[in-house]
Design a protein around this motif. Structure first.
Motif, PDB file in Angstrom:
ATOM      1  N   THR A 264      44.178  52.042  40.799  1.00 43.21           N
ATOM      2  CA  THR A 264      45.445  51.548  40.916  1.00 43.21           C
ATOM      3  C   THR A 264      45.765  50.716  39.753  1.00 43.21           C
ATOM      4  OG1 THR A 264      43.307  50.503  41.217  1.00 43.21           O
ATOM      5  CG2 THR A 264      43.614  51.110  43.265  1.00 43.21           C
ATOM      6  N   LYS A 265      45.239  50.968  38.327  1.00 37.73           N
ATOM      7  CA  LYS A 265      45.350  49.848  37.501  1.00 37.73           C
ATOM      8  C   LYS A 265      45.648  51.055  36.793  1.00 37.73           C
ATOM      9  CE  LYS A 265      45.391  47.215  33.566  1.00 37.73           C
ATOM     10  NZ  LYS A 265      43.909  46.995  33.549  1.00 37.73           N
ATOM     11  N   THR A 266      45.909  52.185  36.616  1.00 34.52           N
ATOM     12  CA  THR A 266      46.684  53.003  36.151  1.00 34.52           C
ATOM     13  C   THR A 266      48.228  52.788  36.695  1.00 34.52           C
ATOM     14  OG1 THR A 266      44.875  54.728  35.424  1.00 34.52           O
ATOM     15  CG2 THR A 266      47.269  55.712  34.809  1.00 34.52           C
ATOM     16  N   ALA A 267      48.640  53.389  37.953  1.00 35.07           N
ATOM     17  CA  ALA A 267      49.431  52.869  39.190  1.00 35.07           C
ATOM     18  C   ALA A 267      50.006  51.630  38.459  1.00 35.07           C
ATOM     19  CB  ALA A 267      48.735  53.152  40.654  1.00 35.07           C
ATOM     20  N   THR A 268      49.307  50.297  38.587  1.00 39.40           N
ATOM     21  CA  THR A 268      50.112  48.869  38.965  1.00 39.40           C
ATOM     22  C   THR A 268      50.051  48.338  37.081  1.00 39.40           C
ATOM     23  OG1 THR A 268      47.643  48.406  39.466  1.00 39.40           O
ATOM     24  CG2 THR A 268      49.606  48.863  41.373  1.00 39.40           C
ATOM     25  N   ASN A 269      49.269  48.486  36.800  1.00 45.08           N
ATOM     26  CA  ASN A 269      48.892  48.008  35.426  1.00 45.08           C
ATOM     27  C   ASN A 269      48.284  46.397  35.635  1.00 45.08           C
ATOM     28  OD1 ASN A 269      48.932  48.619  32.299  1.00 45.08           O
ATOM     29  ND2 ASN A 269      50.838  46.445  32.706  1.00 45.08           N
ATOM     30  N   VAL A 270      47.149  46.218  36.787  1.00 46.18           N
ATOM     31  CA  VAL A 270      47.004  45.439  37.356  1.00 46.18           C
ATOM     32  C   VAL A 270      45.315  44.916  37.504  1.00 46.18           C
ATOM     33  CG1 VAL A 270      46.827  43.395  38.565  1.00 46.18           C
ATOM     34  CG2 VAL A 270      48.632  43.354  37.530  1.00 46.18           C
ATOM     35  N   ASP A 271      44.352  44.828  36.886  1.00 39.06           N
ATOM     36  CA  ASP A 271      43.246  44.882  37.419  1.00 39.06           C
ATOM     37  C   ASP A 271      42.701  44.453  38.929  1.00 39.06           C
ATOM     38  OD1 ASP A 271      42.512  45.512  34.775  1.00 39.06           O
ATOM     39  OD2 ASP A 271      41.654  43.449  34.185  1.00 39.06           O
ATOM     40  N   ALA A 272      41.457  45.219  38.937  1.00 39.11           N
ATOM     41  CA  ALA A 272      41.069  44.295  40.269  1.00 39.11           C
ATOM     42  C   ALA A 272      41.216  44.729  41.463  1.00 39.11           C
ATOM     43  CB  ALA A 272      39.806  43.035  39.833  1.00 39.11           C
ATOM     44  N   PRO A 273      41.071  46.276  41.632  1.00 41.65           N
ATOM     45  CA  PRO A 273      41.361  46.141  43.922  1.00 41.65           C
ATOM     46  C   PRO A 273      40.660  45.454  44.493  1.00 41.65           C
ATOM     47  CG  PRO A 273      40.546  48.343  43.265  1.00 41.65           C
ATOM     48  CD  PRO A 273      40.891  47.794  41.797  1.00 41.65           C
ATOM     49  N   ALA A 274      40.539  44.952  45.637  1.00 39.70           N
ATOM     50  CA  ALA A 274      39.193  44.247  45.819  1.00 39.70           C
ATOM     51  C   ALA A 274      40.024  44.418  47.272  1.00 39.70           C
ATOM     52  CB  ALA A 274      39.922  42.330  45.394  1.00 39.70           C
ATOM     53  N   VAL A 295      43.908  34.547  34.914  1.00 36.67           N
ATOM     54  CA  VAL A 295      45.532  34.522  35.215  1.00 36.67           C
ATOM     55  C   VAL A 295      45.446  33.773  35.989  1.00 36.67           C
ATOM     56  CG1 VAL A 295      47.512  35.579  34.168  1.00 36.67           C
ATOM     57  CG2 VAL A 295      45.570  35.943  33.689  1.00 36.67           C
ATOM     58  N   ALA A 296      46.976  33.274  36.516  1.00 38.76           N
ATOM     59  CA  ALA A 296      46.929  32.532  38.028  1.00 38.76           C
ATOM     60  C   ALA A 296      48.327  33.309  38.223  1.00 38.76           C
ATOM     61  CB  ALA A 296      47.261  31.416  37.291  1.00 38.76           C
ATOM     62  N   TYR A 335      48.441  38.592  56.839  1.00 41.25           N
ATOM     63  CA  TYR A 335      47.426  37.664  56.285  1.00 41.25           C
ATOM     64  C   TYR A 335      46.818  37.619  55.249  1.00 41.25           C
ATOM     65  CZ  TYR A 335      49.286  34.737  59.419  1.00 41.25           C
ATOM     66  OH  TYR A 335      50.085  33.955  60.992  1.00 41.25           O
ATOM     67  N   ALA A 336      46.467  37.269  54.244  1.00 44.40           N
ATOM     68  CA  ALA A 336      45.722  37.110  52.852  1.00 44.40           C
ATOM     69  C   ALA A 336      44.811  35.441  52.594  1.00 44.40           C
ATOM     70  CB  ALA A 336      46.085  37.430  51.391  1.00 44.40           C
ATOM     71  N   THR A 337      43.818  35.608  52.142  1.00 48.46           N
ATOM     72  CA  THR A 337      43.561  34.688  51.237  1.00 48.46           C
ATOM     73  C   THR A 337      43.150  34.860  49.984  1.00 48.46           C
ATOM     74  OG1 THR A 337      41.352  35.848  51.824  1.00 48.46           O
ATOM     75  CG2 THR A 337      41.738  34.184  52.718  1.00 48.46           C
ATOM     76  N   ASP A 338      43.490  33.224  49.079  1.00 50.16           N
ATOM     77  CA  ASP A 338      43.451  33.459  47.363  1.00 50.16           C
ATOM     78  C   ASP A 338      42.437  32.987  47.293  1.00 50.16           C
ATOM     79  OD1 ASP A 338      44.500  33.467  44.990  1.00 50.16           O
ATOM     80  OD2 ASP A 338      46.293  32.230  45.581  1.00 50.16           O
ATOM     81  N   PHE A 339      41.406  33.584  46.342  1.00 50.55           N
ATOM     82  CA  PHE A 339      40.427  32.996  46.120  1.00 50.55           C
ATOM     83  C   PHE A 339      40.640  31.730  44.823  1.00 50.55           C
ATOM     84  CE2 PHE A 339      36.126  32.118  43.845  1.00 50.55           C
ATOM     85  CZ  PHE A 339      35.041  33.008  44.409  1.00 50.55           C
ATOM     86  N   SER A 340      41.328  31.662  44.426  1.00 48.89           N
ATOM     87  CA  SER A 340      42.072  30.802  43.392  1.00 48.89           C
ATOM     88  C   SER A 340      40.998  30.547  42.070  1.00 48.89           C
ATOM     89  CB  SER A 340      43.081  29.992  43.826  1.00 48.89           C
ATOM     90  OG  SER A 340      42.861  29.223  42.370  1.00 48.89           O
ATOM     91  N   TRP A 341      39.954  31.492  41.185  1.00 39.41           N
ATOM     92  CA  TRP A 341      38.872  31.136  40.561  1.00 39.41           C
ATOM     93  C   TRP A 341      40.202  29.884  39.239  1.00 39.41           C
ATOM     94  CZ3 TRP A 341      34.544  33.470  39.777  1.00 39.41           C
ATOM     95  CH2 TRP A 341      34.392  34.337  40.557  1.00 39.41           C
ATOM     96  N   VAL A 342      40.939  29.870  39.205  1.00 35.87           N
ATOM     97  CA  VAL A 342      41.691  29.154  38.124  1.00 35.87           C
ATOM     98  C   VAL A 342      42.087  27.519  38.833  1.00 35.87           C
ATOM     99  CG1 VAL A 342      43.895  28.746  36.888  1.00 35.87           C
ATOM    100  CG2 VAL A 342      42.531  30.464  37.285  1.00 35.87           C
ATOM    101  N   ASP A 343      42.414  27.824  40.309  1.00 40.10           N
ATOM    102  CA  ASP A 343      42.100  26.152  40.411  1.00 40.10           C
ATOM    103  C   ASP A 343      42.199  26.477  41.714  1.00 40.10           C
ATOM    104  OD1 ASP A 343      43.027  23.643  41.346  1.00 40.10           O
ATOM    105  OD2 ASP A 343      45.124  24.008  40.330  1.00 40.10           O
ATOM    106  N   ALA A 344      40.104  26.368  42.200  1.00 38.82           N
ATOM    107  CA  ALA A 344      39.688  26.383  43.867  1.00 38.82           C
ATOM    108  C   ALA A 344      41.119  25.056  44.655  1.00 38.82           C
ATOM    109  CB  ALA A 344      39.098  25.510  43.571  1.00 38.82           C
ATOM    110  N   ALA A 345      41.981  24.248  43.677  1.00 36.20           N
ATOM    111  CA  ALA A 345      41.854  23.443  44.307  1.00 36.20           C
ATOM    112  C   ALA A 345      43.750  24.414  45.542  1.00 36.20           C
ATOM    113  CB  ALA A 345      43.043  22.548  43.962  1.00 36.20           C
ATOM    114  N   LYS A 346      44.139  25.043  44.609  1.00 35.06           N
ATOM    115  CA  LYS A 346      45.283  26.290  45.507  1.00 35.06           C
ATOM    116  C   LYS A 346      44.569  27.003  46.247  1.00 35.06           C
ATOM    117  CE  LYS A 346      48.387  24.727  41.661  1.00 35.06           C
ATOM    118  NZ  LYS A 346      48.952  24.893  40.374  1.00 35.06           N
ATOM    119  N   GLY A 347      43.550  26.979  46.174  1.00 29.03           N
ATOM    120  CA  GLY A 347      42.610  28.972  47.302  1.00 29.03           C
ATOM    121  C   GLY A 347      43.384  28.188  48.594  1.00 29.03           C
TER     122      GLY A 347
END
Length: 407
Positions: A264-274, A295-296, A335-347
């Motif tokens: 997935t990183k090779t295909a999208t250039n973004v880390d961490a499939p979850a 990174v937000a 639907y999706a959840t956002d854990f939001s490590w950078v700003d928990a208030a936006k999770g």
């Protein structure tokens, strides 16, 4: 010579006769010629050149008078009556009801077909919640513990959960170092066990994926697990340069070797499939790329062909750390959840509205570090949250909650 009267008379008579003969002959000749001329004339009259009839001059057609087109009177457009704007009814407030508390780092959720029992993974093991009896029981225990995270770090145990069949529960591990972690398959019944079982009593064990040509460090942190298209799919967070989704083909109820399958990183250039799930028709594999935790707004929603592993669509979501994905069986919404490590208030919990290549993430409710989500057949949404750790380590804020049917 002297002529007597008698000779003179004879001679006169002779001459008269000669003259008459001569004149008659001339006349005959003249008549003969005259007849020939007459015949010639008649012949000439007979040989008439065919007359070329002069072309008839066509009388000029009288042009019919064309009726002048009727001039349509310009219609005066009546001013459009603006319909009164229909005020959209306010969406009823979403109520999140807590079912189980004091779960440390709860993550994966799976719902058993038939019973509706909710299985949730936490640091210490896998629990079973019965929505009808309102009971919670420890099902699988004795996992070791690993640590995950940047900034806030969390003690973690088993992570991803899914059912391969009504009585076969697949559990992705997060309790060991990368290169040692496993995927276990447990046989579970319709009722809670009288006594929990140890994690090494699985009916089948897959892995580990050790360091090698495909994974420099080996694979681990099997956060998301999904079953479909005749295989088990597991998201991995080991070699960050690859971002593997591993795959185990199931045949005759038995799972085959667990092997790296989609980079997935090779295909999208973004880390961490979850989180990982299937579209409702089962034709596409849906993966949430969490991205960098510091990174937000870098999370992606991605779609893959489960047979070939080919990326079919990669969409920006504007979310920071997608941790859960699920389709509502009632409304067909994603639907999706956002854990939001950078700003928990936006999770929180978000509806992902997809239009072409654009995703709009509409927040449904704010949540404190939400993780996995799963719908039951009635459309009730179950979700797990890490919550914010307090000073007392014995009192974990982690919980299992539900949002009643309506999403």
């Amino acid at each position: 010579m002297q002529w007597n009267l008698q000779q003179i008379l004879k001679l006169s008579a002779y001459c008269l006769t000669a003259v008459c003969l001569t004149l008659g002959s001339s006349h005959l000749i003249a008549d003969e010629k005259g007849d020939k001329k007459g015949d010639d004339k008649k012949a000439a009259e007979k040989k008439e050149e065919p007359k070329k009839e002069a072309p008839k001059k066509e009388e000029p057609k009288k042009e019919e008078k064309k009726e002048a087109p009727k001039k349509e009177e310009p219609k005066k457009e009546e001013p459009k009556k603006e319909e009164p704007k229909k005020e959209e009814p306010e969406k009823p407030a979403v109520t999140v009801k807590t079912l189980v508390t004091n779960l440390e780092s709860p993550s994966g959720i799976a719902i058993q077909e038939g019973t509706g029992h909710v299985f949730v993974a936490s640091r210490y093991g896998v629990y079973r919640y019965d929505p009808k009896g309102k009971t919670v029981d420890l099902e699988i225990d004795a996992y070791p513990t690993d640590v995950y995270g940047k900034g806030p770090k969390y003690n973690i145990g088993p992570l991803g959960l899914t059912f391969m069949s009504k009585d076969m529960l697949v559990v992705g591990d997060g309790s060991r170092p990368d290169g040692e972690e496993l995927v276990r398959i447990y046989k579970v019944g319709d009722k809670p066990l009288a006594k929990w079982v140890k994690e090494d009593t699985a009916a089948q064990t897959l892995g580990p994926i050790k360091a090698g040509d495909k994974s420099a460090k080996g694979e681990g942190n099997f956060y998301g697990v999904a079953f479909g298209d005749g295989a088990i799919f597991v998201t991995c967070n080991g070699d960050d340069t690859k971002g593997w989704v591993a795959k185990s083909v199931v045949k005759d109820g038995k799972a085959g070797p667990l092997e790296p399958s989609i980079e997935t990183k090779t295909a999208t250039n973004v880390d961490a499939p979850a989180p990982i799930t299937f579209t409702l028709d089962g034709k596409e594999l849906v993966v949430g790329q969490m991205g960098e935790v510091n990174v937000a707004g870098d999370s992606l929603l991605t779609f893959y062909d489960p047979k070939t592993g080919k990326l079919t669509k990669s969409l920006k979501t504007g979310l920071s750390d997608i941790a859960g994905l699920a389709y509502s069986p009632k409304t067909k919404k994603l639907y999706a959840t956002d854990f939001s490590w950078v700003d928990a208030a936006k999770g929180g919990l978000f509806e992902l509205k997809i239009e072409g290549d654009k995703v709009t993430a509409e927040q449904i409710v704010t949540l404190d570090k939400p993780a996995a989500i799963a719908f039951d057949k009635e459309g009730n949404l179950y979700l797990s949250t890490f919550g914010t750790q307090g000073k007392d380590p014995e009192k974990s804020p982690g919980s299992l909650s539900v949002i009643k049917a309506g999403l």
